[in-house]
Design a protein around this motif. Sequence first.
Motif, PDB file in Angstrom:
ATOM      1  N   SER A 235       0.846  -1.200   0.000  1.00 13.75           N
ATOM      2  CA  SER A 235       0.000   0.000   0.000  1.00 13.75           C
ATOM      3  C   SER A 235       0.876   1.243   0.000  1.00 13.75           C
ATOM      4  N   GLY A 239       0.989   4.147  -2.953  1.00 14.05           N
ATOM      5  CA  GLY A 239       0.730   5.556  -2.701  1.00 14.05           C
ATOM      6  C   GLY A 239       1.829   6.442  -3.262  1.00 14.05           C
ATOM      7  N   LYS A 289       0.089  11.493  -4.557  1.00 16.74           N
ATOM      8  CA  LYS A 289      -1.007  10.674  -4.023  1.00 16.74           C
ATOM      9  C   LYS A 289      -2.337  11.326  -4.326  1.00 16.74           C
ATOM     10  N   GLN A 299      -4.541   5.279  -1.946  1.00 15.68           N
ATOM     11  CA  GLN A 299      -4.312   6.426  -2.833  1.00 15.68           C
ATOM     12  C   GLN A 299      -3.297   6.141  -3.936  1.00 15.68           C
ATOM     13  N   CYS A 300      -3.617   5.170  -4.794  1.00 11.68           N
ATOM     14  CA  CYS A 300      -2.699   4.788  -5.873  1.00 11.68           C
ATOM     15  C   CYS A 300      -2.736   5.785  -7.032  1.00 11.68           C
TER      16      CYS A 300
END
Lengths: 575, 74
Positions: A235, A239, A289, A299-300
């Motif tokens: 994750s 981000g 982000k 928040q990719c």
Amino acid sequence: MKDRIFRVNMTNLFTSIEEVPAAWAALGGRGLTSEIVAAEVDPSCHPLGASNKLVFAPGLLSGTVAANSGRLSCGAKSPLTGTIKESNAGGTAAQMLARLGCKALVIEGKPQEDKWYSLHVTPQGVTISEETELVGKGNFQVVDTVHSRLGQQHGVITIGPAGEMLLLAANISVKDPDGKLRSHGRGGLGAVMGSKRIKFIAIDPADSTIPLADPETFKKASRTFAKALLEHPVSQTLGEYGTDILINVVNEAGALPTRNFTKGQFEGHDAISGETMHELIKKRGGKVKHFCHKGCVIQCSQVYNDKNGKYLTSGFEYESIWAMGADCCVDDLDIIAEADHLMDDIGIDTIETSVAMGVAMEAGILDFGNGKEALRILREEVAKGTPLGRIIGCGAGTVGKTFGVTRVPVVKNQAIPAYDPRAVKGIGITYATSTMGADHTAGYTIATNLLNSGGHVDPLSKQGQVELSRNLQIATAAVDSTGMCIFTAFAILDDERCLPALVDMINARFGTSLTADDVTALGKRILKTERQFNMQAGFTSAHDRLPEFFSLEAVSPHNATWDFSGREIDEFWDF
Amino acid sequence: MKVRVRLFGAFRQGRFRDKILDLEAGITPSGVMESLGIDAGKAGIIMVNSRHASLDRALSEGDILAVFPAVGGG
Ligand code: SF4
């Protein structure tokens, strides 16, 4: 607000609201769209005719505070593949529909008159209006116009000129929190919406909250879930670098399809990589982000600016960058970003269209690496619906047939995305067997074949790939029903707190007592329902195959070919 | 012995992208990471000559070592 089914009949322009049938109560997202399409659409119908239905359904947890739960599923019979189709997208619509109590929006029939319409979804139901001003306009103008007509807070689901022209690669776009777009990209669902003559759907911003059967348990489980997501190292990289971080990984593994699938590595990989994008964004003042809906903790997404600091595109994904980049040999991230923005505005799938462009390059329509000409074709041919534009806008398979190309990377006429199945054999099984045509998200074996998530299965060996793809396709069908974005899957695979927390949230939302086994059973049931539809539409195991060239041509650097027999592939369905 | 080392993601910051290093014979990927001041526990994927490898595999002259943090996407 109580969940109900909103129905729109475009033949007689009537709308209605129905109680949720008991059989659908425990379904959401993909589980529900596929169930409704299988129950109500004749598998032999023409996908662009009055008998097809377009179904939107938020996930089971959409609209709640559960992290990353804002996926909207859209289903129909696909005009691109002829199979059942579910394509899911982020954006704000799923959360808004769920808060309006809209468990599913079912659009059926087809207008008799040559007119365009818009829908407005409100707590009282759906209204239909004739639309004239926005016909022929791009998606960004649709969003701006809905903002000025109804207010910034409204949700928008829209098609661009590609959907109006019924191009087979047309997508459906969903507004994100910044008024930009996310897409139900694959399978030509934009053409289905266009065939129903609906230019856009506006959604009322309801302030109601989702009723929870057990708020305390929900709160606890949703905290555990969000924590597990946040703490997973994937994750964090997503981000910082977005999904484009994969370019260098897949290139290093020799699995980055290059020059219309003739090589497994691209010389210009670093120029289009997530690392380069990260540097450019920082230098030019974009956003590293960014989220596609509120409540996302990963928040990719990002905001990518041009050299002068002006907005170029957002939600700039690995698959889109690979397709216009390595597959077409364009090593300029700015050109790829411009193409991405153009395709979002025209309303056409970036993967299908760019792979089609790669096949057109092989046919000699334009040269490999000529990004400027690709931009011209998008702007002046595809957007305007010239004969060449329509051929490219109908996807890789159509381009291949029209120009006599034999190296055409499609399964069930849908373009193969960003991982070469010869060098990552698990994903080849997913491409071959998915009920959707070639689709990496259907069973993302890349996680285990390349990224060491959920263990490791050697990408070049045949061993264990069928089982890996089967387990992931079952799990994905279930996760696609919850409204969870696919990037939660890494934590679900690796962190043992995650799946129980997800099941607890579903139980606490609906007052059910599901277990992890029920989740697996749901996934199996969805796959079988979808396959049954496809078989009734005329598909057999002979369609669960990769194109011949993958067996005949070895791909560098591993000199790998596709070596699964038909019988070995068919074992996928032994469950 | 000479080994070509490629770094990715945040591992590049303050270091390099791609460099041929002169290393002691038989060094492992975790040894290389240590010499570069990278916590081997942070490695997500190690590839040697485009094949996945473990942190303790012995490297040979001319190998290409690629070191990635934990990455995902799709
Ligand atoms: S991780 Fe990416 S795709 Fe998933 S919800 Fe967040 S921004 Fe959207």
